[in-house]
Design a protein around this motif. Structure first.
Motif, PDB file in Angstrom:
ATOM      1  N   THR A 252      80.862-109.420 -20.108  1.00 27.55           N
ATOM      2  CA  THR A 252      82.125-109.926 -20.702  1.00 27.55           C
ATOM      3  C   THR A 252      81.923-108.992 -22.278  1.00 27.55           C
ATOM      4  O   THR A 252      82.779-108.239 -22.548  1.00 27.55           O
ATOM      5  N   TYR A 253      80.754-109.358 -23.087  1.00 26.45           N
ATOM      6  CA  TYR A 253      80.693-108.584 -24.330  1.00 26.45           C
ATOM      7  C   TYR A 253      80.631-107.111 -24.308  1.00 26.45           C
ATOM      8  O   TYR A 253      80.907-106.248 -25.275  1.00 26.45           O
ATOM      9  N   ALA A 254      79.667-106.371 -23.143  1.00 29.99           N
ATOM     10  CA  ALA A 254      79.539-104.976 -23.380  1.00 29.99           C
ATOM     11  C   ALA A 254      79.653-104.631 -21.975  1.00 29.99           C
ATOM     12  O   ALA A 254      78.546-104.016 -21.526  1.00 29.99           O
ATOM     13  N   PRO A 255      80.584-104.571 -21.082  1.00 27.77           N
ATOM     14  CA  PRO A 255      80.508-104.221 -19.654  1.00 27.77           C
ATOM     15  C   PRO A 255      80.518-102.689 -19.558  1.00 27.77           C
ATOM     16  O   PRO A 255      80.011-102.142 -18.457  1.00 27.77           O
ATOM     17  N   THR A 256      80.934-102.086 -20.692  1.00 28.94           N
ATOM     18  CA  THR A 256      81.080-100.509 -20.447  1.00 28.94           C
ATOM     19  C   THR A 256      79.904 -99.733 -21.506  1.00 28.94           C
ATOM     20  O   THR A 256      80.372 -98.708 -21.560  1.00 28.94           O
ATOM     21  N   ALA A 257      79.275-100.564 -22.187  1.00 29.76           N
ATOM     22  CA  ALA A 257      78.526-100.013 -23.212  1.00 29.76           C
ATOM     23  C   ALA A 257      77.011-100.090 -23.018  1.00 29.76           C
ATOM     24  O   ALA A 257      76.393-100.956 -22.078  1.00 29.76           O
ATOM     25  N   ASP A 258      76.298 -99.217 -23.544  1.00 33.00           N
ATOM     26  CA  ASP A 258      74.517 -99.362 -23.302  1.00 33.00           C
ATOM     27  C   ASP A 258      74.255-100.353 -24.688  1.00 33.00           C
ATOM     28  O   ASP A 258      73.572-100.049 -25.621  1.00 33.00           O
ATOM     29  N   TRP A 259      74.562-101.556 -24.288  1.00 37.58           N
ATOM     30  CA  TRP A 259      74.154-102.673 -25.062  1.00 37.58           C
ATOM     31  C   TRP A 259      72.398-102.873 -25.262  1.00 37.58           C
ATOM     32  O   TRP A 259      71.930-103.203 -26.109  1.00 37.58           O
ATOM     33  N   ARG A 260      71.990-102.428 -23.916  1.00 39.34           N
ATOM     34  CA  ARG A 260      70.244-102.671 -24.015  1.00 39.34           C
ATOM     35  C   ARG A 260      69.574-101.584 -25.127  1.00 39.34           C
ATOM     36  O   ARG A 260      68.216-101.861 -25.411  1.00 39.34           O
ATOM     37  N   ARG A 261      70.163-100.850 -25.708  1.00 43.08           N
ATOM     38  CA  ARG A 261      69.552 -99.950 -26.843  1.00 43.08           C
ATOM     39  C   ARG A 261      69.532-100.679 -28.140  1.00 43.08           C
ATOM     40  O   ARG A 261      68.533-100.309 -29.022  1.00 43.08           O
ATOM     41  N   TRP A 262      70.365-101.930 -28.117  1.00 44.36           N
ATOM     42  CA  TRP A 262      70.026-102.705 -29.301  1.00 44.36           C
ATOM     43  C   TRP A 262      69.466-104.075 -28.953  1.00 44.36           C
ATOM     44  O   TRP A 262      69.206-104.719 -29.777  1.00 44.36           O
ATOM     45  N   MET A 263      69.251-104.449 -27.837  1.00 40.86           N
ATOM     46  CA  MET A 263      68.645-105.818 -27.353  1.00 40.86           C
ATOM     47  C   MET A 263      67.834-105.662 -26.097  1.00 40.86           C
ATOM     48  O   MET A 263      68.258-105.278 -24.917  1.00 40.86           O
ATOM     49  N   ARG A 264      66.566-105.700 -26.217  1.00 38.25           N
ATOM     50  CA  ARG A 264      65.533-105.497 -25.119  1.00 38.25           C
ATOM     51  C   ARG A 264      65.034-106.845 -24.668  1.00 38.25           C
ATOM     52  O   ARG A 264      64.527-107.662 -25.226  1.00 38.25           O
ATOM     53  N   VAL A 265      65.747-106.891 -23.355  1.00 38.42           N
ATOM     54  CA  VAL A 265      65.645-108.103 -22.634  1.00 38.42           C
ATOM     55  C   VAL A 265      64.023-108.340 -22.086  1.00 38.42           C
ATOM     56  O   VAL A 265      63.653-107.252 -21.369  1.00 38.42           O
ATOM     57  N   GLU A 266      63.226-109.242 -22.146  1.00 37.70           N
ATOM     58  CA  GLU A 266      61.920-109.447 -21.706  1.00 37.70           C
ATOM     59  C   GLU A 266      62.125-110.966 -20.732  1.00 37.70           C
ATOM     60  O   GLU A 266      63.099-111.401 -20.948  1.00 37.70           O
TER      61      GLU A 266
ATOM     62  N   LEU B  32      82.517-101.450 -27.918  1.00 39.11           N
ATOM     63  CA  LEU B  32      82.364-100.018 -27.694  1.00 39.11           C
ATOM     64  C   LEU B  32      80.902 -99.744 -28.296  1.00 39.11           C
ATOM     65  O   LEU B  32      80.244-100.451 -29.114  1.00 39.11           O
ATOM     66  N   GLU B  33      80.414 -98.546 -28.101  1.00 36.59           N
ATOM     67  CA  GLU B  33      79.389 -98.068 -28.573  1.00 36.59           C
ATOM     68  C   GLU B  33      79.116 -98.014 -30.072  1.00 36.59           C
ATOM     69  O   GLU B  33      78.280 -98.631 -30.534  1.00 36.59           O
ATOM     70  N   SER B  34      80.245 -97.516 -30.559  1.00 37.58           N
ATOM     71  CA  SER B  34      80.295 -97.513 -32.094  1.00 37.58           C
ATOM     72  C   SER B  34      80.221 -98.875 -32.681  1.00 37.58           C
ATOM     73  O   SER B  34      79.889 -99.307 -33.824  1.00 37.58           O
ATOM     74  N   GLU B  35      80.755 -99.849 -31.966  1.00 32.98           N
ATOM     75  CA  GLU B  35      80.869-101.395 -32.572  1.00 32.98           C
ATOM     76  C   GLU B  35      79.404-101.986 -32.413  1.00 32.98           C
ATOM     77  O   GLU B  35      79.014-102.645 -33.394  1.00 32.98           O
ATOM     78  N   LEU B  36      78.688-101.668 -31.245  1.00 31.61           N
ATOM     79  CA  LEU B  36      77.449-102.418 -31.119  1.00 31.61           C
ATOM     80  C   LEU B  36      76.463-101.684 -32.235  1.00 31.61           C
ATOM     81  O   LEU B  36      75.388-102.155 -32.655  1.00 31.61           O
TER      82      LEU B  36
ATOM     83  N   GLY C 120      69.064-103.412 -37.561  1.00 28.99           N
ATOM     84  CA  GLY C 120      69.251-102.232 -38.230  1.00 28.99           C
ATOM     85  C   GLY C 120      70.335-101.441 -37.999  1.00 28.99           C
ATOM     86  O   GLY C 120      71.206-101.826 -37.071  1.00 28.99           O
ATOM     87  N   GLU C 121      70.641-100.344 -38.554  1.00 28.94           N
ATOM     88  CA  GLU C 121      71.585 -99.587 -38.179  1.00 28.94           C
ATOM     89  C   GLU C 121      71.229 -98.577 -37.172  1.00 28.94           C
ATOM     90  O   GLU C 121      71.907 -97.645 -36.641  1.00 28.94           O
ATOM     91  N   GLU C 122      69.936 -98.409 -36.865  1.00 24.61           N
ATOM     92  CA  GLU C 122      69.290 -97.445 -35.994  1.00 24.61           C
ATOM     93  C   GLU C 122      68.208 -98.252 -35.336  1.00 24.61           C
ATOM     94  O   GLU C 122      67.673 -99.026 -35.862  1.00 24.61           O
ATOM     95  N   PRO C 123      68.178 -97.872 -33.776  1.00 22.29           N
ATOM     96  CA  PRO C 123      67.099 -98.777 -33.225  1.00 22.29           C
ATOM     97  C   PRO C 123      65.666 -98.092 -33.308  1.00 22.29           C
ATOM     98  O   PRO C 123      65.438 -97.124 -34.182  1.00 22.29           O
TER      99      PRO C 123
END
Length: 397
Positions: free
Chosen positions: A58-72, A265-269, A81-84
């Motif tokens: 739903t929330y990010a089916p087309t974007a690389d959300w794992r760049r901002w959220m690392r699931v363990e 979108l990538e820019s929104e994440l 922040g604004e940068e990983p």
């Protein structure tokens, strides 16, 4: 001394005290009131599978959300922040199936009748003298003026009346053809200049900040002050862009669709504010209720209108069905309103089959259009919404 220092800083920025106050007031109206500390109450609230499925479907089916959220295995690290690689926080997961997910997905969840149901009707745009400002107002040749904001308000009032008759509580996010915010485009002039680095383009940007951002955030504050909602219905009517805005002409198409929140979108994440607002909705489980309500309203809309689905072509929405009737899209209102939000977008207002009928506004009884007797568009709109809600909350009774 502190006051003198403040004045000196303003002088260094090229702003006088009055301009600075205007800028500060504008930024308060445009900004989010959330902070990362708001996520603390969700520690252990949802399971790992619940979280990953929500992000991927739903929330990010087309974007690389794992760049901002690392699931363990036991939780998720969230970049704030604004940068990983900068500041981040950790939220732990619940067990394999979270209590929140199990509660929302009970077989009879939501089928409680209308008594006590809290529904917000959000009439899209503004209307009245503001229609031309929003570019939600047009006439074809010497034909009647059609304003989306006036139509949506008429629809919302009809639905609110019907809901109250059934025992529900209903709030209109906008009750008149006037903005909810007390600010106007001129209040955002300094902010627009600051964003653009000068005056070129500032008037148009100031207008957009007024009616697209400040207005929506003020409606969000109103909904929150009301105590939030079990459901928010964003009432809209679709339209296609004119090939030549200077010489608008009708087209032959007509369609309908429903939107739930998602498809960042990538820019929104990459925006910390949007990332936080996404997570607050995910942990509340709003997407589950939005999907359930939206599917019921898709069926009612399709049955009433007989229209085909719509197609987004620019990648800012994600289809959740094969026929293009249900889409996920990241819109400000659905990102910040306190409750599950479903957008309704039936008809093409500038289509040949719709224009004169829609421009007639709300009326009682039947009128003839193209040789066919029709109730008003707000009447038909209200009927299919209520049909979908009755099926959802009363088992079709």
């Amino acid at each position: 001394m502190r006051f003198l220092l403040f004045v000196w800083l303003l002088g260094g920025l090229g702003l006088d005290a009055g301009e600075s106050r205007d800028l500060e007031r504008a930024r308060r109206a445009l900004g989010s009131e959330r902070n990362w500390g708001d996520l603390a109450r969700y520690d252990g609230a949802v399971g790992r599978d619940f979280f990953v499925e929500a992000m991927e479907r739903t929330y990010a089916p087309t974007a690389d959300w794992r760049r901002w959220m690392r699931v363990e295995a036991d939780g998720v690290w969230i970049e704030t922040g604004e940068e990983p690689g900068g500041e981040r926080l950790f939220l732990s997961f619940a067990g394999e199936v979270s209590a929140r997910k199990a509660e929302v997905e009970l077989p009879e969840a939501g089928r409680k009748g209308f008594a006590g149901l809290r529904v917000v009707l959000d009439p899209g745009h503004i209307g009245g003298r503001w229609g031309p400002v929003e570019e939600r107002s047009f006439a074809i040749g010497d034909g009647p003026l059609l304003q989306e904001g006036d139509l949506t308000l008429a629809v919302a009032k009809r639905i609110a009346l019907r809901l109250r008759e059934l025992g529900a509580e209903a709030l209109l996010a906008r009750e008149t053809a006037e903005p909810v915010t007390a600010l106007r485009a001129e209040d955002f002039w300094e902010e627009a200049k600051a964003r653009l680095g000068g005056e070129e383009g500032a008037p148009a940007l100031a207008e957009r900040l007024f009616y697209r951002t400040a207005e929506i955030r003020e409606r969000a504050r109103r909904i929150e002050a009301w105590g939030g909602a079990d459901l928010v219905l964003a009432i809209h009517i679709n339209a296609s862009g004119f090939e030549d805005p200077e010489r608008p002409a009708l087209h032959g198409g007509n369609d309908a669709h429903v939107l739930v929140h998602g498809c960042y979108l990538e820019s929104e994440l990459a925006s910390p504010t949007q990332r936080l607002e996404l997570l607050l909705r995910l942990f509340e489980g709003y997407h589950l209720e939005e999907g359930r309500v939206a599917r019921a309203l898709v069926e009612a809309m399709r049955e009433e209108t007989g229209l085909p689905g719509y197609r987004y072509e620019d990648g800012n929405a994600f289809a959740l069905d094969e026929e293009g009737y249900l889409w996920a899209r990241n819109l400000l209102a659905s990102r910040i309103y306190a409750g599950p939000v479903v957008y309704l977008e039936p008809w093409q207002a500038n289509g040949k089959a719709v224009y004169e009928w829609a421009a007639a506004g709300d009326y009682e009884g039947l009128r003839e259009f193209d040789g066919e007797l029709r109730p008003s568009l707000p009447t038909v709109y209200c009927e299919f919404v209520m049909a979908g809600l009755r099926e959802l909350y009363s088992g079709g009774e």
